[in-house]
Design an enzyme around this catalytic site. Structure first.
Site, PDB file in Angstrom:
ATOM      1  N   ASP A 177      37.610  31.466  34.157  1.00 46.41           N
ATOM      2  CA  ASP A 177      37.662  32.343  33.606  1.00 46.41           C
ATOM      3  C   ASP A 177      37.799  31.442  32.352  1.00 46.41           C
ATOM      4  O   ASP A 177      36.116  30.776  32.112  1.00 46.41           O
ATOM      5  CB  ASP A 177      39.464  32.176  34.098  1.00 46.41           C
ATOM      6  CG  ASP A 177      40.303  33.045  33.856  1.00 46.41           C
ATOM      7  OD1 ASP A 177      40.609  33.062  32.288  1.00 46.41           O
ATOM      8  OD2 ASP A 177      40.706  33.440  34.504  1.00 46.41           O
ATOM      9  N   HIS A 248      38.675  37.008  30.539  1.00 45.22           N
ATOM     10  CA  HIS A 248      38.400  36.268  30.531  1.00 45.22           C
ATOM     11  C   HIS A 248      37.808  35.865  31.154  1.00 45.22           C
ATOM     12  O   HIS A 248      36.665  34.556  32.073  1.00 45.22           O
ATOM     13  CB  HIS A 248      38.954  35.882  32.003  1.00 45.22           C
ATOM     14  CG  HIS A 248      40.826  36.510  32.117  1.00 45.22           C
ATOM     15  ND1 HIS A 248      41.785  35.402  31.550  1.00 45.22           N
ATOM     16  CD2 HIS A 248      41.802  37.417  32.110  1.00 45.22           C
ATOM     17  CE1 HIS A 248      42.819  35.846  31.370  1.00 45.22           C
ATOM     18  NE2 HIS A 248      42.900  36.952  32.002  1.00 45.22           N
ATOM     19  N   GLU A 315      43.906  41.792  31.895  1.00 49.47           N
ATOM     20  CA  GLU A 315      43.918  41.571  30.298  1.00 49.47           C
ATOM     21  C   GLU A 315      42.685  41.012  29.406  1.00 49.47           C
ATOM     22  O   GLU A 315      42.078  39.936  29.045  1.00 49.47           O
ATOM     23  CB  GLU A 315      44.224  39.832  30.610  1.00 49.47           C
ATOM     24  CG  GLU A 315      45.978  40.058  31.052  1.00 49.47           C
ATOM     25  CD  GLU A 315      46.574  38.557  31.252  1.00 49.47           C
ATOM     26  OE1 GLU A 315      47.808  38.439  31.160  1.00 49.47           O
ATOM     27  OE2 GLU A 315      45.881  37.571  31.910  1.00 49.47           O
TER      28      GLU A 315
HETATM   29  C1  ACM Z   1      46.868  38.725  35.932  1.00 49.10           C
HETATM   30  O1  ACM Z   1      47.867  37.643  36.492  1.00 49.10           O
HETATM   31  N1  ACM Z   1      46.311  37.652  34.619  1.00 49.10           N
HETATM   32  C2  ACM Z   1      45.773  39.694  37.215  1.00 49.10           C
END
Ligand code: ACM
Length: 541
Positions: A177, A248, A315
């Site tokens: 991440d 991420h 995201e």
């Molecule tokens: C997530 O909670 N961004 C998968």
């Protein structure tokens, strides 16, 4: 213990004989294991035998615990029969036998969950009767984020034991991440050398103005990963690794700046991210990026035998791609229409790439945007919607809606919750979670492989915080995933709570720092200013 104190509740349990009578396990009890049941034999001898202080030696002459494969049963189903003369566990496959052994441990009482016997003269008596049991779902998972806060290997191995004790069989390992890259990749050593350390961390919620100035980091070597995977395998748990693309990814970009959108941001000055939230620094949509990640996934496939490989996909802000002439040129060249199409292009590439290697791609529900890749399976986290759309389009789905089963979210609205973020989701709320939404037809429901609880660790700085958030709610989640419960409104939460009285004793014996029913204990509270409630905070922080 009796048959009425099990978690998750078995499908059928029939006790026999007067109260107090049963089969006694003692120093003469043998383990009679048929071919194919060796994993359970080893577990019974090492884990249960250590707790009971008994050798559980191999043998067939005399009173024994017999382990058998029974083709008439579904693979994960088991039948546990306790009679005066011995115990028999039949399973449809090795995994079924193992789940039966987990039930056997619960029947012996909380002391059977310790690592060594306490006191002497304890008699280990199993109640007489028969249990027939099978899981509702074949994917019963927990995701653990080891990027936001690193969990050293021993903690991960301990979580695998805890999952197995709850008959959960998938460990989704969130390894990368923005805030840390946690797996050694030999081809690209800077991913862990550079990408696994950040100089400081936001302390608590992302709105907090406080910083923890201690550098944070750590990673698993490839040998650590091999050990984790082998340990999980012996517990009949599949480890599904997640390498998050194309968002991420700041930790990877910090290690290899050329992975970022260098025409719009000076990625050479990016560090590993030190705060929480959705990060704008995403991967550049270039052939070089694909080749780099193919190299990563090649090593990942060597390490993880799991059919499913998670590629994240959540995201991914599109701002840099909108501004980047290179990205815009790629959109035209690839004919993908827009930035969503670029995201889809990334995922489609790895869908094909993984399929060609006999694996299956799984990603968060944003992978629906711009068109779902042909072979993709969806982790439905932003509610049920993505999962419903994917199942209706004939794709497999894992239901893990954040409104219900994000265990990082607070379990009480009180000011002294140590991680006061997200929705309030009590133990009862989780118990009443239903993975199958009414919008799906019977056929479409067949695409729901199962369900998963997710644990993001931004505000869990150390293991005890993870325990507190995860337990006792994981016990309720495990029952939802395993047991054939009635519709949510009809579920007998009072009975679950009654059984939890025994289960808290098991968790105590396991050393789990769970949230007690009355609220956090003094050391579990978050100290000082961070104890204030953060009401109205956005859910996913
Ligand atoms: C997530 O909670 N961004 C998968």
């Amino acid at each position: 213990m009796t048959f009425e104190e099990l978690i998750p509740a078995p499908a059928r349990a029939e006790g026999r004989g007067p109260h107090g009578e049963g089969f006694v396990l003692d120093a003469s009890t043998l383990l009679d294991a048929s071919p194919g049941t060796e994993s359970t034999e080893r577990w019974l001898r090492s884990a249960l035998g250590a707790a009971l202080g008994l050798p559980l030696a191999p043998g067939v002459q005399g009173s024994a615990v017999a382990l058998r494969i029974d083709d008439a049963l579904a693979p994960e189903a088991y039948r546990l029969a306790v009679a005066e003369g011995g115990v028999e566990i039949r399973g449809g496959a090795a995994s079924g036998v193992f789940w039966g052994a987990q039930t056997l441990r619960q029947l012996l009482g909380p002391e059977a969950f310790r690592r060594a016997p306490i006191g002497s003269g304890r008699q280990w008596t199993l109640p007489l009767g028969v249990i027939e049991d099978a899981p509702r779902f074949r994917w019963r998972g927990m995701m653990l984020d080891v990027s936001r806060h690193f969990m050293p290997k021993d903690g991960v191995l301990r979580y695998l034991d805890l999952l197995a004790a709850h008959k959960l069989n998938v460990f989704h390992f969130h390894l990368t991440d923005d805030q840390g890259w946690r797996i050694e990749i030999k081809r690209h050593p800077k991913l862990s050398e550079v990408g696994s350390w950040r100089p400081r961390s936001k302390w608590g919620h992302r709105a907090s103005e406080l910083w923890n100035e201690t550098p944070h980091g750590g990673h698993y070597t490839q040998d650590d990963i091999r050990e984790i995977v082998a340990y999980a395998d012996a517990l009949h748990i599949a480890v599904v690794p997640e390498i998050d693309i194309p968002g991420h990814s700041q930790a990877a970009i910090a290690a290899y700046p050329e992975l970022g959108n260098t025409d719009v941001v000076d990625t050479s000055s990016l560090g590993v991210w030190d705060t929480w939230g959705v990060n704008p620094n995403v991967l550049a949509p270039t052939e070089e990026t694909l080749r780099f990640y193919e190299g990563v996934f090649e090593e990942v496939l060597e390490l993880f035998p799991s059919t499913f490989i998670h590629v994240g996909g959540d995201e991914c802000p599109k701002d840099q791609w909108k501004q980047s002439p290179t990205a815009q040129a790629r959109i035209k060249e690839l004919g993908v229409g827009d930035e969503d199409g670029l995201q889809s292009w990334f995922i489609r590439h790895f869908d094909k790439w993984l399929s060609a290697r006999g694996r299956r791609l799984i990603g968060w529900d944003e992978i629906l945007e711009g068109g779902l890749a042909e072979g993709a399976t969806v982790s439905s986290w932003r509610g049920y919607g993505g999962g419903i759309a994917a199942a209706k389009a004939g794709h497999d789905v894992v239901m893990c809606p954040e409104q219900q089963v994000y265990l990082d979210h607070r379990q009480h609205g009180g000011a002294d919750e140590p991680a006061p973020i997200g929705y309030v989701r009590t133990l009862e709320d989780v118990y009443r979670f239903e993975p199958l939404p009414p919008e799906l037809t019977e056929d479409e429901r067949g695409h729901v492989l199962g369900t998963q609880a997710n644990v993001w660790t931004e505000v869990m700085e150390y293991h005890a915080r993870v325990d507190y958030q995860v337990f006792p709610r994981l016990a309720a989640f495990a029952e939802v995933a395993w047991s054939a419960l009635p519709d949510p409104a009809e579920r007998d939460f009072a009975d679950f709570e009654r059984r939890m009285t025994s289960h808290y004793m098991r968790l105590d014996a396991l050393g789990v720092d769970y949230r007690p029913p009355g609220g956090p204990l003094p050391w579990q509270r978050r100290p000082g200013v961070l104890g204030r409630p953060i009401d109205g905070s956005p859910p996913n922080v």
